[in-house]
Design a protein around this motif. Structure first.
Motif, short mmCIF file in Angstrom:
data_model
loop_
_atom_site.label_atom_id
_atom_site.label_comp_id
_atom_site.label_asym_id
_atom_site.label_seq_id
_atom_site.Cartn_x
_atom_site.Cartn_y
_atom_site.Cartn_z
N SER A 1 -0.31 4.44 0.93
CA SER A 1 -0.67 5.46 1.92
C SER A 1 -1.39 4.89 3.13
O SER A 1 -2.15 5.59 3.79
CB SER A 1 -1.54 6.54 1.26
OG SER A 1 -2.71 5.94 0.70
N ALA A 2 -1.17 3.60 3.44
CA ALA A 2 -1.86 2.97 4.57
C ALA A 2 -1.20 3.37 5.89
O ALA A 2 -0.12 3.96 5.92
CB ALA A 2 -1.84 1.46 4.40
N GLY A 3 -1.87 3.02 6.99
CA GLY A 3 -1.34 3.29 8.31
C GLY A 3 -0.23 2.33 8.69
O GLY A 3 0.16 1.45 7.93
N PRO B 1 0.83 -1.21 0.00
CA PRO B 1 0.00 0.00 0.00
C PRO B 1 0.86 1.26 0.00
O PRO B 1 1.94 1.28 0.60
CB PRO B 1 -0.79 -0.13 1.32
CG PRO B 1 0.06 -0.99 2.18
CD PRO B 1 0.76 -1.95 1.27
N LEU C 1 -1.23 -1.72 8.86
CA LEU C 1 -1.43 -2.34 7.54
C LEU C 1 -0.15 -2.32 6.73
O LEU C 1 0.17 -3.29 6.03
CB LEU C 1 -2.55 -1.59 6.80
CG LEU C 1 -2.91 -2.16 5.41
CD1 LEU C 1 -3.33 -3.63 5.53
CD2 LEU C 1 -4.03 -1.33 4.77
N SER C 2 0.62 -1.25 6.81
CA SER C 2 1.86 -1.14 6.04
C SER C 2 2.87 -2.20 6.49
O SER C 2 3.48 -2.88 5.67
CB SER C 2 2.46 0.25 6.19
OG SER C 2 1.62 1.23 5.62
#
Length: 602
Positions: free
Chosen positions: A87-89, A85, A92-93
């Motif tokens: 631009s995930a947090g 991803p 999640l990243s």
């Protein structure tokens, strides 16, 4: 205890002490151990080097070659670009990065997977506002965990499979036998690391980035007709470049240079973009938009006169490298340009990019006047680059990897690996033969340059495996393995089969934390088989316990190469690993023992 048993125990204890001491490399220690066993009469001289023909050793070498083909073709870079991803947090990243590392490690060398994803992890840490170590350690652990999921994921699995093939009543483990236990363990541990574990990583300053920061390079890239960038507005191109921390600082069209072009300007085929980017970002910039590096040009007459020589040099595909050179104050390059130096004519090398601390020059790369302290990114045969550096008083600073993805080669390399896995998994060919065939296919299709076939192999690991396999066989033939097993069972396990299984797992895990994991597997397999024989139990469960334990080195930076790789970039100390490593190892034990009892019943 017989004399032979006493001698091999003394040799094994000395071997472990040498591994822990760390003054000798692992392959040297293994070689010394083998020769000591030969001189003591424990290994027949005629069989001393039989380990190098062992299928496990051949398979490890072939897997390393196929892994390198995936790296150089850009297959992994393409996968990472689409799977991670943007631009995930944090959770999640880290979960995506660690999960991708685990997935790749199941089918390629886990050190190679770690090396490929390290730059991604460094960029991700900056985007998330975390220290580099908080992302690097989860990634390192994920790549180690992924190795336990398949036969080819890590050398210990191949060693374990080799020992099983020597049993009279069984054959070698198949490709996905390890998945039954390894996959659930890897998934649970990756989830733990992503949800909670990364918070346990000590926050340290990144010593490497502070002491070795070369800055961004100014380089030129051409827009081919089939490039994604052709006919796009500059603002759309900038959006893609932003993801790689790069920017366009000028545009060249029909030899006319436009500084700070408007975002509303349309980029056309054959335009040249002058961009500023880190070396690690160049591959992303080129592959994401289909751009090509523009080499610094020479005078036309010189180029034409030597075109035939250039073509021959290109065709020969000799040892082409990327090297950073720093220009010293007394260098004859100061005040000169790439165009006037006739780099291709005299040396057969190219200037690809230039990094300057003040970055105030607006000249074309080929006409930019070089200053003292500039960093030059040079491409060409290693000897030629070094000759140029010597002639012009430049200091070689670092050799760089710039694997620009080639879609056709990436597809070919992936198909070859999948085919080799399928041939082995379906039992059509023995594992070693299937992967040797894959290496031959890679050579024939040139997914890996021929010069890289042998450099792709980690020869110290091959020597270690080849040397320790006869030693492990000597442990079995002298009855030493059964002796150690009897001690463990009688003293610690008290004859309890489940405790014995857990004990084999824990002891293997402990040894893997302090010595090479392949060596650990070679030492523990005979002990595991001896334990199973003494109790009259299924040896598969005990061999699988060794495979899992040997793959779980999370307490120290020396237990696994991936832990060592992040020591400097993460700014870690020796004692930093156990804070996340100990919970992970406890979780491995808690999940794996019940699964072993279910899938490999005693």
């Amino acid at each position: 205890m017989t004399q032979d048993q006493s001698m091999i125990l003394v040799i094994l204890l000395a071997t472990m002490a040498m591994f822990l001491w760390g003054r000798w490399r692992h392959d040297m220690v293994a070689g010394a151990t083998l020769l000591a066993c030969v001189l003591a009469g424990l290994v027949d001289a005629a069989d001393a080097f039989s380990g190098f023909s062992h299928p496990a050793v051949v398979t490890v070498a072939c897997v390393l070659v196929l892994s390198r083909a995936l790296q150089t073709s850009g297959a992994v870079d393409i996968l990472a670009r689409h799977a991670l991803p943007k631009s995930a947090g944090v959770t999640l990243s880290i979960a995506a990065l660690t999960g991708l590392g685990a997935l790749l490690s199941g089918f390629m060398n886990n050190v190679g997977a770690m090396a490929l994803l390290m730059p991604v992890a460094m960029q991700m840490s900056g985007r998330l506002g975390l220290s580099s170590g908080q992302v690097l350690m989860p990634l390192a652990f994920g790549t180690i965990l992924g190795g336990m999921t398949t036969l080819i994921g890590t050398p210990p699995n191949l060693i374990v499979s080799g020992f099983r093939s020597e049993l009279e009543t069984a054959s070698a483990f198949s490709m996905f036998d390890f998945t039954l236990v390894g996959l659930p363990v890897a998934v649970v541990c990756v989830l733990f690391v992503a949800l909670l574990g990364w918070r346990l990583v000590p926050v340290r300053k990144n010593g490497v980035s502070e002491s070795f920061d070369t800055g961004a390079y100014v380089t030129e890239v051409r827009v081919p007709e089939k490039s994604k960038a052709a006919n796009l507005l500059l603002r759309d191109i900038e959006k893609v470049l932003d993801e790689a921390d790069a920017q366009v600082i000028a545009l060249v069209r029909n030899e006319v240079k436009i500084n700070a072009p408007s975002y509303g300007r349309k980029v056309l085929a054959n335009d040249i973009l002058i961009i500023e980017a880190e070396v690690e970002s160049l591959a992303d910039v080129l592959s994401s938009l289909g751009l090509k590096l523009e080499e610094a040009e020479e005078d036309e007459d010189s180029s034409e006169d030597n075109q035939e020589d250039d073509d021959k040099e290109s065709a020969s595909s000799v040892d082409i490298v990327l090297v950073e050179l720093v220009v010293r104050e007394e260098s004859q390059l100061v005040g000169r340009s790439a165009k006037s130096m006739l780099l291709r004519t005299r040396y057969g090398i190219n200037l690809l990019a230039l990094s300057r601390e003040d970055r105030k020059s607006h000249a074309r790369l080929r006409t930019m006047k070089i200053k003292a302290g500039d960093l030059l990114l040079m491409q060409g045969p290693q000897d030629a680059v070094m000759e140029f550096a010597s002639d012009y008083s430049c200091i070689p600073l670092a050799e760089r990897d710039l694997n620009i993805p080639d879609k056709n080669k990436a597809i070919t390399a992936s198909v070859i690996l999948i085919a080799a896995i399928a041939l082995a998994a379906l039992g059509i060919l023995p594992t070693a033969i299937a992967f040797a065939l894959g290496v031959l296919a890679s050579m024939a299709t040139k997914t890996l340059p021929l010069r890289s076939i042998y450099t792709a192999i980690d020869w110290p690991v091959i020597v270690l495996l080849g040397a320790l396999i006869p030693v492990a066989n000597a442990m079995e033939s002298t009855g030493t393995a059964h002796l150690i097993a009897d001690f463990l069972l009688g003293t610690l396990a008290q004859g309890n089969s489940v405790i014995a299984l857990g004990l084999i797992l824990v002891v293997t895990m402990f040894l893997s934390d302090v010595m090479n994991n392949a060596a650990t597997a070679a030492v523990m397999c005979p002990i595991a088989l001896g334990t199973a024989s003494t109790l009259g139990l299924n040896p598969d469960a005990f061999l699988m316990a060794v495979a899992i334990g040997a793959s779980c080195a999370f307490l120290t930076p020396i237990g696994h190469q991936n832990n060592t790789l992040i020591l400097g970039p993460g700014g870690f100390r020796f004692g930093d690993y156990w804070r996340l490593g100990l919970p992970v190892e406890l979780l491995v034990c808690a999940v794996s023992v019940p699964l072993l009892l279910v899938f490999w019943p005693l």
